[in-house]
Motif scaffolding. Sequence first.
Motif, PDB file in Angstrom:
ATOM      1  N   UNK A 139       0.834  -1.212   0.000  1.00  0.00           N
ATOM      2  CA  UNK A 139       0.000   0.000   0.000  1.00  0.00           C
ATOM      3  C   UNK A 139       0.859   1.248   0.000  1.00  0.00           C
ATOM      4  N   UNK A 140       1.927   1.245   0.796  1.00  0.00           N
ATOM      5  CA  UNK A 140       2.785   2.421   0.853  1.00  0.00           C
ATOM      6  C   UNK A 140       3.624   2.557  -0.405  1.00  0.00           C
ATOM      7  N   UNK A 141       3.996   1.431  -1.014  1.00  0.00           N
ATOM      8  CA  UNK A 141       4.739   1.480  -2.265  1.00  0.00           C
ATOM      9  C   UNK A 141       3.920   2.196  -3.335  1.00  0.00           C
ATOM     10  N   UNK A 142       2.611   1.903  -3.366  1.00  0.00           N
ATOM     11  CA  UNK A 142       1.738   2.590  -4.312  1.00  0.00           C
ATOM     12  C   UNK A 142       1.711   4.084  -4.030  1.00  0.00           C
ATOM     13  N   UNK A 143       1.736   4.437  -2.753  1.00  0.00           N
ATOM     14  CA  UNK A 143       1.740   5.849  -2.382  1.00  0.00           C
ATOM     15  C   UNK A 143       3.034   6.521  -2.831  1.00  0.00           C
ATOM     16  N   UNK A 144       4.178   5.851  -2.618  1.00  0.00           N
ATOM     17  CA  UNK A 144       5.457   6.407  -3.062  1.00  0.00           C
ATOM     18  C   UNK A 144       5.491   6.562  -4.582  1.00  0.00           C
ATOM     19  N   UNK A 146       2.933   6.957  -6.714  1.00  0.00           N
ATOM     20  CA  UNK A 146       1.852   7.723  -7.345  1.00  0.00           C
ATOM     21  C   UNK A 146       2.357   8.993  -8.011  1.00  0.00           C
ATOM     22  N   UNK A 147       3.509   9.487  -7.583  1.00  0.00           N
ATOM     23  CA  UNK A 147       4.044  10.724  -8.168  1.00  0.00           C
ATOM     24  C   UNK A 147       4.468  10.512  -9.615  1.00  0.00           C
ATOM     25  N   UNK A 148       4.692   9.256 -10.022  1.00  0.00           N
ATOM     26  CA  UNK A 148       5.108   8.959 -11.388  1.00  0.00           C
ATOM     27  C   UNK A 148       3.930   8.634 -12.294  1.00  0.00           C
ATOM     28  N   UNK A 149       2.707   8.882 -11.823  1.00  0.00           N
ATOM     29  CA  UNK A 149       1.525   8.468 -12.573  1.00  0.00           C
ATOM     30  C   UNK A 149       0.569   9.646 -12.761  1.00  0.00           C
ATOM     31  N   UNK A 150      -0.228   9.557 -13.824  1.00  0.00           N
ATOM     32  CA  UNK A 150      -1.328  10.492 -14.028  1.00  0.00           C
ATOM     33  C   UNK A 150      -0.932  11.956 -14.051  1.00  0.00           C
ATOM     34  N   UNK A 151      -1.757  12.762 -13.394  1.00  0.00           N
ATOM     35  CA  UNK A 151      -1.546  14.209 -13.430  1.00  0.00           C
ATOM     36  C   UNK A 151      -0.269  14.621 -12.695  1.00  0.00           C
ATOM     37  N   UNK A 152       0.110  13.890 -11.657  1.00  0.00           N
ATOM     38  CA  UNK A 152       1.351  14.219 -10.958  1.00  0.00           C
ATOM     39  C   UNK A 152       2.549  14.043 -11.884  1.00  0.00           C
ATOM     40  N   UNK A 153       2.506  13.013 -12.725  1.00  0.00           N
ATOM     41  CA  UNK A 153       3.592  12.797 -13.675  1.00  0.00           C
ATOM     42  C   UNK A 153       3.677  13.957 -14.665  1.00  0.00           C
ATOM     43  N   UNK A 154       2.530  14.479 -15.084  1.00  0.00           N
ATOM     44  CA  UNK A 154       2.534  15.627 -15.991  1.00  0.00           C
ATOM     45  C   UNK A 154       3.164  16.844 -15.331  1.00  0.00           C
ATOM     46  N   UNK A 155       2.880  17.034 -14.046  1.00  0.00           N
ATOM     47  CA  UNK A 155       3.505  18.142 -13.312  1.00  0.00           C
ATOM     48  C   UNK A 155       5.017  17.942 -13.252  1.00  0.00           C
ATOM     49  N   UNK A 156       5.452  16.725 -12.972  1.00  0.00           N
ATOM     50  CA  UNK A 156       6.890  16.468 -12.883  1.00  0.00           C
ATOM     51  C   UNK A 156       7.580  16.673 -14.227  1.00  0.00           C
ATOM     52  N   UNK A 157       6.917  16.257 -15.312  1.00  0.00           N
ATOM     53  CA  UNK A 157       7.477  16.496 -16.642  1.00  0.00           C
ATOM     54  C   UNK A 157       7.691  17.987 -16.869  1.00  0.00           C
ATOM     55  N   UNK A 158       6.706  18.778 -16.478  1.00  0.00           N
ATOM     56  CA  UNK A 158       6.808  20.228 -16.672  1.00  0.00           C
ATOM     57  C   UNK A 158       7.926  20.814 -15.821  1.00  0.00           C
ATOM     58  N   UNK A 159       8.016  20.387 -14.576  1.00  0.00           N
ATOM     59  CA  UNK A 159       9.077  20.879 -13.696  1.00  0.00           C
ATOM     60  C   UNK A 159      10.447  20.529 -14.272  1.00  0.00           C
ATOM     61  N   UNK A 185       0.363  19.590  -4.322  1.00  0.00           N
ATOM     62  CA  UNK A 185       0.653  18.288  -3.708  1.00  0.00           C
ATOM     63  C   UNK A 185       1.882  17.648  -4.344  1.00  0.00           C
ATOM     64  N   UNK A 186       1.991  17.738  -5.673  1.00  0.00           N
ATOM     65  CA  UNK A 186       3.145  17.151  -6.365  1.00  0.00           C
ATOM     66  C   UNK A 186       4.431  17.853  -5.960  1.00  0.00           C
ATOM     67  N   UNK A 187       4.409  19.168  -5.914  1.00  0.00           N
ATOM     68  CA  UNK A 187       5.597  19.926  -5.515  1.00  0.00           C
ATOM     69  C   UNK A 187       5.990  19.611  -4.071  1.00  0.00           C
ATOM     70  N   UNK A 188       5.002  19.450  -3.203  1.00  0.00           N
ATOM     71  CA  UNK A 188       5.291  19.115  -1.809  1.00  0.00           C
ATOM     72  C   UNK A 188       5.960  17.751  -1.705  1.00  0.00           C
ATOM     73  N   UNK A 189       5.479  16.780  -2.507  1.00  0.00           N
ATOM     74  CA  UNK A 189       6.107  15.460  -2.499  1.00  0.00           C
ATOM     75  C   UNK A 189       7.534  15.534  -3.033  1.00  0.00           C
ATOM     76  N   UNK A 190       7.757  16.337  -4.058  1.00  0.00           N
ATOM     77  CA  UNK A 190       9.105  16.505  -4.589  1.00  0.00           C
ATOM     78  C   UNK A 190      10.015  17.169  -3.549  1.00  0.00           C
ATOM     79  N   UNK A 220      13.345   6.293 -13.595  1.00  0.00           N
ATOM     80  CA  UNK A 220      13.822   5.148 -14.377  1.00  0.00           C
ATOM     81  C   UNK A 220      13.639   3.849 -13.610  1.00  0.00           C
ATOM     82  N   UNK A 221      13.913   3.880 -12.302  1.00  0.00           N
ATOM     83  CA  UNK A 221      13.730   2.688 -11.472  1.00  0.00           C
ATOM     84  C   UNK A 221      12.262   2.284 -11.445  1.00  0.00           C
ATOM     85  N   UNK A 222      11.376   3.254 -11.339  1.00  0.00           N
ATOM     86  CA  UNK A 222       9.946   2.964 -11.331  1.00  0.00           C
ATOM     87  C   UNK A 222       9.527   2.325 -12.655  1.00  0.00           C
TER      88      UNK A 222
END
Length: 361
Positions: A139-144, A146-159, A185-190, A220-222
Amino acid sequence: MAVEANEEELLERLIDAIRAVPHARAHLTHRQMPLDQRRRIDGIVEAEIGGRAIELIVEAKRDAFPRDVRETVYQLRNYLAHYSSGPTEVIPFFVARAISPGARELLRHEEIGFYDLGGTLYIPAKHAFVHIDRPAPRKKSKSFDSIFQGQKARVMLYVFENRRDWLSVKRIAEEVEVSAATASETLSEMERREWVETEGAGPVKTRRLREPERLLDAWAHYVANQKARGIERFYVTSADVNDLMHKLDRACDEADAAYAVTGEAAAQVYAPYLSTISQVRCRIIPGPRRDDALDRLRARPVSEGWNLALVETNARGDVTVGERIDDVGFAPALQVYLDLLQGSGRAKEMAAHLRSERLEH
């Protein structure tokens, strides 16, 4: 009371994990032990490994990212400076329900022991080194991840694409077309992973990427541990790859279908590596517009002899254009890199070359 119960559970599981090590014993001697009026140690564990006694000064948390761990490292070092145990070796120790990969790396570097509920156990004793490395709890692995998926991933690409700029939540939300809450939320996780640096506070707070290589390594690891996205293969009559990409651009424009060329063809444009490329991989927004574009291309489904492959996409956010070069839309270089990592043949070689030429500068 819930936090205390969680800490108690963590300490009990730690004891069980140590006892499972061959020729090892362990028991909890203190809970919430006061050092002075302000400081308390969550737990003291006396253990024996290979016939030698050790003592663990334990700090317990729910979850841990690098920023959380840095604060704990300071606390544990402070405890150690004020704690006396005689000749027994004392090891500062950290337990949490889940510890992120970056946090584990930091703890190892600081020579601090750690344990999480996934079963990972690290005890850097002088006479008996113990390291059982397991994934974080599911469950926690999925939480870790999640930043590489969906809208959060789009934010990371932009950053990443704007890694030299100081970015606000407002700017990201507008440019990426996500909610301010998702951007924040994405920036806070980063930030918790220590990938970004910050400036200002409140509404005027901005962040800038400061650890692009760590972000690349983690992503890349993900990707390496994910099932490769499905692809559909087609044959389109064309003179060469450049001709095919321009036909694709015209067909998608006429069908009003968003697309982005990725994979080897895109990598060859961003950072030339091979002498020739004979196939094009791209992402096209799913739905009727995609079908219209394929009809305009007269694309024929094939299992062999293909020259056009469509990478599986689930939503509009899976299709992002990084640059238009020679009237063709290409996915961002980082997206191309990630897609190549899931490719075959010489794709991984091209990924390494693209990373060194375009992403590490």
